[in-house]
Design a protein around this motif. Structure first.
Motif, PDB file in Angstrom:
ATOM      1  N   ALA A  11      -1.494   4.852   3.719  1.00  0.00           N
ATOM      2  CA  ALA A  11      -1.474   3.428   3.366  1.00  0.00           C
ATOM      3  C   ALA A  11      -2.870   2.820   3.452  1.00  0.00           C
ATOM      4  O   ALA A  11      -3.264   2.006   2.611  1.00  0.00           O
ATOM      5  CB  ALA A  11      -0.512   2.681   4.289  1.00  0.00           C
TER       6      ALA A  11
ATOM      7  N   ASP B 221       6.386   3.392   3.198  1.00  0.00           N
ATOM      8  CA  ASP B 221       7.832   3.492   2.988  1.00  0.00           C
ATOM      9  C   ASP B 221       8.555   3.389   4.321  1.00  0.00           C
ATOM     10  O   ASP B 221       8.830   4.391   4.987  1.00  0.00           O
ATOM     11  CB  ASP B 221       8.154   4.818   2.292  1.00  0.00           C
ATOM     12  CG  ASP B 221       9.581   4.857   1.775  1.00  0.00           C
ATOM     13  OD1 ASP B 221      10.385   4.001   2.190  1.00  0.00           O
ATOM     14  OD2 ASP B 221       9.888   5.756   0.965  1.00  0.00           O
TER      15      ASP B 221
ATOM     16  N   ASP C 182       0.809  -1.217   0.000  1.00  0.00           N
ATOM     17  CA  ASP C 182       0.000   0.000   0.000  1.00  0.00           C
ATOM     18  C   ASP C 182       0.847   1.274   0.000  1.00  0.00           C
ATOM     19  O   ASP C 182       0.368   2.358   0.342  1.00  0.00           O
ATOM     20  CB  ASP C 182      -0.920   0.012   1.237  1.00  0.00           C
ATOM     21  CG  ASP C 182      -1.830  -1.207   1.291  1.00  0.00           C
ATOM     22  OD1 ASP C 182      -2.265  -1.649   0.214  1.00  0.00           O
ATOM     23  OD2 ASP C 182      -2.103  -1.705   2.397  1.00  0.00           O
ATOM     24  N   GLY C 183       2.122   1.126  -0.365  1.00  0.00           N
ATOM     25  CA  GLY C 183       2.972   2.306  -0.477  1.00  0.00           C
ATOM     26  C   GLY C 183       3.597   2.765   0.819  1.00  0.00           C
ATOM     27  O   GLY C 183       4.123   3.895   0.877  1.00  0.00           O
TER      28      GLY C 183
ATOM     29  N   GLU D  12      -4.751   3.985   0.469  1.00  0.00           N
ATOM     30  CA  GLU D  12      -4.294   3.293  -0.734  1.00  0.00           C
ATOM     31  C   GLU D  12      -4.878   1.881  -0.804  1.00  0.00           C
ATOM     32  O   GLU D  12      -5.209   1.392  -1.888  1.00  0.00           O
ATOM     33  CB  GLU D  12      -2.762   3.232  -0.750  1.00  0.00           C
ATOM     34  CG  GLU D  12      -2.177   2.533  -1.956  1.00  0.00           C
ATOM     35  CD  GLU D  12      -2.577   3.168  -3.285  1.00  0.00           C
ATOM     36  OE1 GLU D  12      -2.641   2.438  -4.300  1.00  0.00           O
ATOM     37  OE2 GLU D  12      -2.849   4.400  -3.314  1.00  0.00           O
TER      38      GLU D  12
END
Length: 501
Positions: free
Chosen positions: A154, A125, A122-123, A157
């Motif tokens: 997240a 980082d 979900d991106g 997303e």
């Protein structure tokens, strides 16, 4: 629309409704940020085949609105489901900011690891956040705020991915489903000789799940209009302002209006801005003949920014006289429907057909229509609002609407009919309808087996007629009536009860 801000179901449906009515597609660059539903709608609305079909027919527009609207609501349900599954995370996210410094120091690494495992697709980082939290970065409040934003991002997303997955798996079939549903209806036009308006009325009576037998049942209600042409006639007459037969007198309303009637040039008082071409200054007129300045002229005209002469007659000559003008079909309507026991059976079906025709007329001509269901009591409802609520229910949006009549029929209460409450509500609307129902045309749909009410209410009938209100009746069944003199016209139809063996 900022990232993470979700549109409501109503907002998506408004975009669909605007497209169906005007062909206008929302501004992709302005509205769309990262919403897969909007992206899907944008591409669907820009399909040239869909545009030609939707804008070429009210029936096609209605079918498109409901077929696509139903799928949009399914996508929103998917998005809502993911949100509900994330409630626990939202709670933990809020608690995180209130952790003690000791707890933050000992748990920030394990928290980042947990979030990475859960939201790596979900991106989220983790490497970026580790760099910010190392070397005492966990002590800084701004880093925890940043973690909260990344965590929320997240979750958002994940919702977008789930909706996108649904659109990719089922969205492509929606266009075909629209074409298929429309083809079924168009077959009725080709093979059965039904009109588009009739099919549209029958469609509006459906509950959302297609069934040929169910559609035929509702269409049979609409076909009653073929047997009784008076239904179409009264629907055409209702809501005209002020009279359907040519010309009629309009009374002066509260306030004043001005009709500009210019005198000679010596009547000039000064210069102002506006768009009256009869008073335009010469240099402005010259711009309209100049190819380079023509666009500027039209822009100033459309925004009423042209320099024009101002005349004394404009200021001192208000228009107070009565005028006559052609009839218009844009007036409001008040429809009173009798749901007493005497209307059960065939009269009930005739009532339902006439009401269906009036609903369609009100929507097509954008007219306000207020329905009063009366018997021993009254039930008021805005007819166009009810129609919109029904459409939303067919698409899967459950709405609290205790006023809705089941399947378009009326709840027959039994007993006699008391006109007093119905008349009180009618007269209240005519007097206090926030200008929406003042001077409305009033229609009674009944057998007129209604006892006369108080002398005061009967006297008010004549008072409203004197000020331009029209009272029409639609009498179902033969029989004497003592109401005739209070109505501008009463349409009368007879019917035959079906034999039962």
């Amino acid at each position: 629309m900022p990232d993470g801000l979700e549109l409501s179901p109503t907002a998506y449906l408004m975009l669909l409704e605007q497209f169906v009515k005007t062909g206008e597609v929302f501004d992709y660059e302005t509205v769309y940020i990262n919403d897969p539903i909007l992206r899907y709608l944008y591409h669907l609305m820009n399909d040239s085949l869909i545009q030609s079909r939707v804008l070429g027919s009210r029936l096609a527009g209605k079918v498109f609105y409901e077929v696509v609207g139903r799928f949009v609501l399914e996508c929103i349900h998917e998005r809502t489901f993911v949100s509900q599954m994330s409630i626990g995370e939202q709670t933990e996210m809020d608690k995180m900011l209130n952790w003690s410094m000791h707890y933050k120091e000992n748990h920030w690494q394990s928290l980042l690891q947990q979030l990475d495992e859960k939201h790596k697709d979900d991106g989220f980082d983790i490497d970026f956040l580790k760099k910010r939290f190392k070397n005492g970065g966990w002590k800084k409040p701004e880093n925890w705020e940043r973690l909260k934003r990344e965590w929320q991002g997240a979750i958002d997303e994940r919702k977008r991915r789930q909706v996108t997955k649904k659109i990719e798996s089922k969205g492509g079939a929606i266009s075909g489903g629209f074409q298929q549903a429309l083809s079924r209806l168009e077959d009725h036009i080709r093979n059965e000789g039904d009109t588009e308006d009739q099919l549209l009325q029958a469609w509006e009576r459906m509950d959302g799940s297609w069934s040929e037998s169910e559609f035929e049942k509702h269409l049979s209600i609409v076909h009653i209009q073929n047997k009784y042409p008076e239904i179409g006639e009264v629907a055409r007459r209702m809501g005209r302002v002020p009279d359907e037969d040519g010309k009629a007198r309009l009374t002066v309303q509260t306030g004043s209006s001005q009709r500009l009637e210019h005198s000679s040039g010596s009547d000039i008082e000064g210069v102002t801005i506006g768009r009256d071409l009869n008073a335009i200054m010469p240099f402005e007129l010259a711009q309209s003949a100049d190819t380079e300045l023509e666009s500027l002229f039209y822009r100033k005209y459309l925004t009423s920014r042209l320099q024009v002469f101002r005349y004394k007659s404009e200021i001192t000559k208000p228009s107070r006289r009565l005028r006559s003008e052609r009839a218009s079909r844009r007036g409001p309507m008040i429809v009173c429907v009798d749901s007493s026991a005497s209307m059960y059976g065939v009269p009930q079906r005739i009532e339902a057909s006439l009401l269906s025709k009036l609903e369609d007329t009100a929507e097509r001509l954008n007219r306000d229509c207020f329905l009063i269901d009366f018997s021993v009591g009254v039930r008021p409802i805005e007819l166009r609002s009810r129609r919109k609520h029904r459409a939303m229910e067919r698409m899967g949006m459950k709405m609290e609407d205790t006023e809705n009549f089941e399947k378009g029929y009326f709840p027959f209460l039994g007993g006699g009919t008391d006109a007093q409450k119905m008349l009180n509500l009618t007269f209240y609307l005519l007097d206090n309808g926030e200008d929406r129902y003042m001077n409305a045309d009033v229609l009674w749909i009944t057998d007129f087996l209604i006892p006369r009410t108080t002398e005061d209410l009967m006297r008010r009938f004549k008072e409203y007629q004197a000020t331009g209100t029209k009272f029409y009746g639609f009498k179902i069944g033969k029989g004497e009536s003592n109401w005739d003199k209070y109505f501008d016209r009463i349409y009368e139809i007879d019917y035959r009860q079906p034999r039962r063996f």
